[in-house]
Design a protein around this motif. Structure first.
Motif, mmCIF file in Angstrom:
data_model
loop_
_atom_site.group_PDB
_atom_site.id
_atom_site.type_symbol
_atom_site.label_atom_id
_atom_site.label_comp_id
_atom_site.label_asym_id
_atom_site.label_seq_id
_atom_site.Cartn_x
_atom_site.Cartn_y
_atom_site.Cartn_z
ATOM 1 N N ASN A 78 33.937 9.071 13.294
ATOM 2 C CA ASN A 78 34.852 7.653 12.683
ATOM 3 C C ASN A 78 34.154 6.255 13.116
ATOM 4 O OD1 ASN A 78 36.881 6.272 11.258
ATOM 5 N ND2 ASN A 78 37.920 5.964 13.605
ATOM 6 N N THR A 79 34.109 5.346 12.091
ATOM 7 C CA THR A 79 33.464 4.000 12.681
ATOM 8 C C THR A 79 34.391 2.896 12.996
ATOM 9 O OG1 THR A 79 33.255 3.303 10.233
ATOM 10 C CG2 THR A 79 31.651 4.553 11.332
ATOM 11 N N THR A 80 35.884 3.088 13.315
ATOM 12 C CA THR A 80 36.695 2.409 13.745
ATOM 13 C C THR A 80 37.179 2.291 14.949
ATOM 14 O OG1 THR A 80 38.657 3.157 12.561
ATOM 15 C CG2 THR A 80 37.403 1.368 11.334
ATOM 16 N N GLY A 81 37.396 1.619 16.109
ATOM 17 C CA GLY A 81 38.060 1.816 17.190
ATOM 18 C C GLY A 81 38.360 0.566 18.072
ATOM 19 N N CYS A 82 38.664 0.597 19.130
ATOM 20 C CA CYS A 82 38.964 -0.330 19.871
ATOM 21 C C CYS A 82 38.374 -0.105 21.540
ATOM 22 C CB CYS A 82 40.410 -0.705 20.052
ATOM 23 S SG CYS A 82 41.484 0.533 20.887
ATOM 24 N N GLN A 83 38.378 -1.171 22.389
ATOM 25 C CA GLN A 83 37.865 -1.231 23.723
ATOM 26 C C GLN A 83 39.128 -1.386 24.467
ATOM 27 O OE1 GLN A 83 34.818 -3.988 24.739
ATOM 28 N NE2 GLN A 83 34.533 -3.008 26.833
ATOM 29 N N LEU A 84 39.471 -0.477 25.426
ATOM 30 C CA LEU A 84 40.588 -0.677 26.334
ATOM 31 C C LEU A 84 40.222 -1.473 27.351
ATOM 32 C CD1 LEU A 84 41.438 3.227 26.124
ATOM 33 C CD2 LEU A 84 42.140 1.263 24.674
ATOM 34 N N SER A 85 41.089 -1.849 28.188
ATOM 35 C CA SER A 85 41.000 -2.694 29.414
ATOM 36 C C SER A 85 40.099 -2.331 30.379
ATOM 37 C CB SER A 85 42.357 -3.086 29.941
ATOM 38 O OG SER A 85 43.171 -1.817 30.427
ATOM 39 N N ARG A 86 39.966 -0.949 30.549
ATOM 40 C CA ARG A 86 39.125 -0.413 31.770
ATOM 41 C C ARG A 86 37.618 0.027 31.175
ATOM 42 N NH1 ARG A 86 42.750 3.818 30.082
ATOM 43 N NH2 ARG A 86 41.975 5.786 29.820
ATOM 44 N N GLY A 87 37.415 -0.563 29.984
ATOM 45 C CA GLY A 87 35.933 -0.558 29.526
ATOM 46 C C GLY A 87 35.707 0.755 28.708
ATOM 47 N N LEU A 88 36.714 1.637 28.352
ATOM 48 C CA LEU A 88 36.404 2.768 27.588
ATOM 49 C C LEU A 88 36.582 2.304 26.104
ATOM 50 C CD1 LEU A 88 38.345 5.449 29.471
ATOM 51 C CD2 LEU A 88 35.809 5.009 29.368
ATOM 52 N N TYR A 89 36.114 2.811 25.079
ATOM 53 C CA TYR A 89 36.275 2.810 23.584
ATOM 54 C C TYR A 89 37.186 3.973 23.099
ATOM 55 C CZ TYR A 89 32.542 -0.535 24.217
ATOM 56 O OH TYR A 89 31.803 -1.745 24.860
ATOM 57 N N GLN A 90 38.211 3.873 22.285
ATOM 58 C CA GLN A 90 38.891 4.807 21.768
ATOM 59 C C GLN A 90 38.996 4.725 20.313
ATOM 60 O OE1 GLN A 90 43.057 5.518 23.460
ATOM 61 N NE2 GLN A 90 43.818 4.881 21.848
ATOM 62 N N CYS A 91 38.830 5.945 19.595
ATOM 63 C CA CYS A 91 38.706 6.114 18.483
ATOM 64 C C CYS A 91 40.013 5.761 17.761
ATOM 65 C CB CYS A 91 38.123 7.456 18.054
ATOM 66 S SG CYS A 91 38.143 7.984 16.215
ATOM 67 N N HIS A 92 40.201 5.072 16.319
ATOM 68 C CA HIS A 92 41.530 5.050 15.877
ATOM 69 C C HIS A 92 41.809 6.074 15.076
ATOM 70 C CE1 HIS A 92 41.018 0.237 15.517
ATOM 71 N NE2 HIS A 92 41.494 0.667 16.654
ATOM 72 N N ARG A 93 40.890 7.115 14.866
ATOM 73 C CA ARG A 93 41.351 8.185 13.924
ATOM 74 C C ARG A 93 41.659 9.396 14.940
ATOM 75 N NH1 ARG A 93 36.843 11.064 10.558
ATOM 76 N NH2 ARG A 93 37.148 9.261 9.006
ATOM 77 N N CYS A 94 40.944 10.020 15.850
ATOM 78 C CA CYS A 94 41.373 11.130 16.741
ATOM 79 C C CYS A 94 41.498 10.413 18.200
ATOM 80 C CB CYS A 94 39.988 12.025 16.762
ATOM 81 S SG CYS A 94 38.560 11.466 17.748
ATOM 82 N N HIS A 95 41.735 9.374 18.326
ATOM 83 C CA HIS A 95 41.992 8.661 19.665
ATOM 84 C C HIS A 95 41.213 9.409 20.908
ATOM 85 C CE1 HIS A 95 45.537 7.256 17.504
ATOM 86 N NE2 HIS A 95 45.768 8.383 16.940
ATOM 87 N N HIS A 96 40.033 9.713 20.251
ATOM 88 C CA HIS A 96 39.070 10.243 21.458
ATOM 89 C C HIS A 96 38.705 9.127 22.243
ATOM 90 C CE1 HIS A 96 35.583 12.478 23.550
ATOM 91 N NE2 HIS A 96 35.109 11.425 23.081
ATOM 92 N N GLN A 97 38.548 8.982 23.622
ATOM 93 C CA GLN A 97 37.996 7.833 24.318
ATOM 94 C C GLN A 97 36.601 8.273 25.026
ATOM 95 O OE1 GLN A 97 41.026 6.939 27.402
ATOM 96 N NE2 GLN A 97 42.610 6.595 25.854
ATOM 97 N N THR A 98 35.873 7.448 24.927
ATOM 98 C CA THR A 98 34.497 7.444 25.541
ATOM 99 C C THR A 98 34.062 6.130 26.111
ATOM 100 O OG1 THR A 98 32.253 8.194 24.979
ATOM 101 C CG2 THR A 98 33.326 6.605 23.458
ATOM 102 N N SER A 99 33.166 6.379 26.937
ATOM 103 C CA SER A 99 32.302 4.928 27.831
ATOM 104 C C SER A 99 31.122 5.017 27.124
ATOM 105 C CB SER A 99 32.340 5.412 29.218
ATOM 106 O OG SER A 99 31.155 6.299 29.343
ATOM 107 N N LEU A 100 30.539 3.710 27.387
ATOM 108 C CA LEU A 100 29.298 3.051 26.495
ATOM 109 C C LEU A 100 28.054 4.278 26.964
ATOM 110 C CD1 LEU A 100 27.991 1.170 25.225
ATOM 111 C CD2 LEU A 100 27.508 -0.203 27.178
ATOM 112 N N THR A 101 28.225 4.794 28.451
ATOM 113 C CA THR A 101 27.053 5.645 28.713
ATOM 114 C C THR A 101 27.295 7.005 28.493
ATOM 115 O OG1 THR A 101 28.065 5.653 30.766
ATOM 116 C CG2 THR A 101 26.447 3.913 30.487
ATOM 117 N N ALA A 102 28.666 7.477 28.320
ATOM 118 C CA ALA A 102 28.824 8.778 28.179
ATOM 119 C C ALA A 102 28.001 9.515 26.994
ATOM 120 C CB ALA A 102 30.320 9.186 27.699
#
Length: 313
Positions: A47-71
């Motif tokens: 999915n190509t939509t998401g948001c950046q959380l306060s602790r620097g992770l990115y969360q997908c709007h569809r599946c809510h998977h969280q990932t970091s920039l380096t993961a």
């Protein structure tokens, strides 16, 4: 004599590098651009939509998977700041010769083991990028070995020496364009056939000496030109092998001048370092962005895998 414009290009100066990548925020922004050039893409569902959380992770709007920039990249699970990684990339890509892990540890201000792991992870990026490239056109090819002199058998088959194939692609004017330095199991007909299939494009003209394994190129897929050179100085002076002999001299001088010793299982990465820099020497300023694009797509390399033998067979 006119200066070679490629050899004397300015490259990326250290002040210019620090201006572009001197802060953690600048490094994160550069890595983001090269990992997701069209915006965030969820590594789990695409999915190509998401948001950046306060602790620097990115969360997908569809599946809510969280990932970091380096993961999932070569920077995965790092405890080092990205500024340290970027400085290491700069030192590895902008120098004509390599840099040892010991010297890297001094310049980065980190422990030797940390510098060794960091360096070999970056060399792994170069190694994996090189594997998808094939030479074409007129190609000079030769057999060679890495490794210091040791007691016992000399020449082909000697212990502590690691065989590799050196190849140079030249243009119509005879100037070198790209090179290949690939570790092999040995100089046998079957091994050279495997190498040819992976590394040399069909239709190429391959110039070799009389070594029997190079008969692998005597097929309808290639134009094979053999020159029986014999040994000694006469073989080195043969003009048909001018660039591959020059390449081998530069490679061995660079490696022996930088490292006290190298281990056979890591030889493919050291060879990949020289190959990667040579093939991208035309635009030194673009090497860091190009490297980041590949690094962001290179899977993690844990230390237990990093110290293992390279899969070159």
């Amino acid at each position: 004599m006119a200066r070679n414009p490629i050899q004397f290009q300015p490259g990326l100066s250290l002040p210019a590098f620090l201006e572009q990548y001197g802060t953690e925020a600048q490094c994160r922004a550069a890595l983001y651009r090269n990992r997701w050039p069209k915006g965030f893409v969820c590594p789990d569902c695409g999915n190509t939509t998401g948001c950046q959380l306060s602790r620097g992770l990115y969360q997908c709007h569809r599946c809510h998977h969280q990932t970091s920039l380096t993961a999932g990249t070569i920077f995965h699970a790092t405890h080092l700041p990205l500024t340290t990684w970027f400085l290491a990339i700069y030192l590895l890509t902008q120098r004509k010769s390599g840099i040892s892990a010991l010297q890297l540890s001094r310049e980065l201000g980190v422990a030797y083991n940390t510098a060794w792991k960091l360096k070999h992870k970056l060399l792994q990026v170069m190694h994996e990028r090189n594997q998808g490239e094939r030479l074409s056109g007129r190609i000079e090819i030769d057999d060679a070995y890495l490794g210091g002199e040791r007691p016992g058998k000399r020449g082909r088959g000697a212990e502590h020496k690691f065989p590799f194939v050196a190849a140079v692609q030249t243009d119509e004017d005879g100037h070198p364009q790209r090179v290949q330095l690939r570790r092999v199991n040995g100089f046998t007909l079957s091994e050279m056939r495997r190498y040819a299939q992976q590394a040399i494009a069909p239709g190429s003209q391959v110039i070799s000496d009389g070594l029997g394994c190079f008969r692998a190129f005597e097929t309808t897929s290639y134009v094979h030109v053999r020159h029986i050179t014999g040994g000694g100085r006469a073989s080195v002076a043969n003009p048909e092998f001018n660039w591959v002999n020059t390449l081998l001299g530069n490679v061995k001088n660079a490696i022996t001048g930088t490292y006290h010793a190298i281990r056979g299982q890591h030889a493919p990465r050291y060879l990949a370092e020289f190959e990667y820099r040579f093939n991208r020497r035309y635009d030194l300023k673009a090497m860091i962005p190009r490297f980041l694009t590949v690094a962001a797509r290179t899977p993690p390399m844990p230390y237990r895998f990093l110290k293992m033998a390279e899969p070159y067979a």
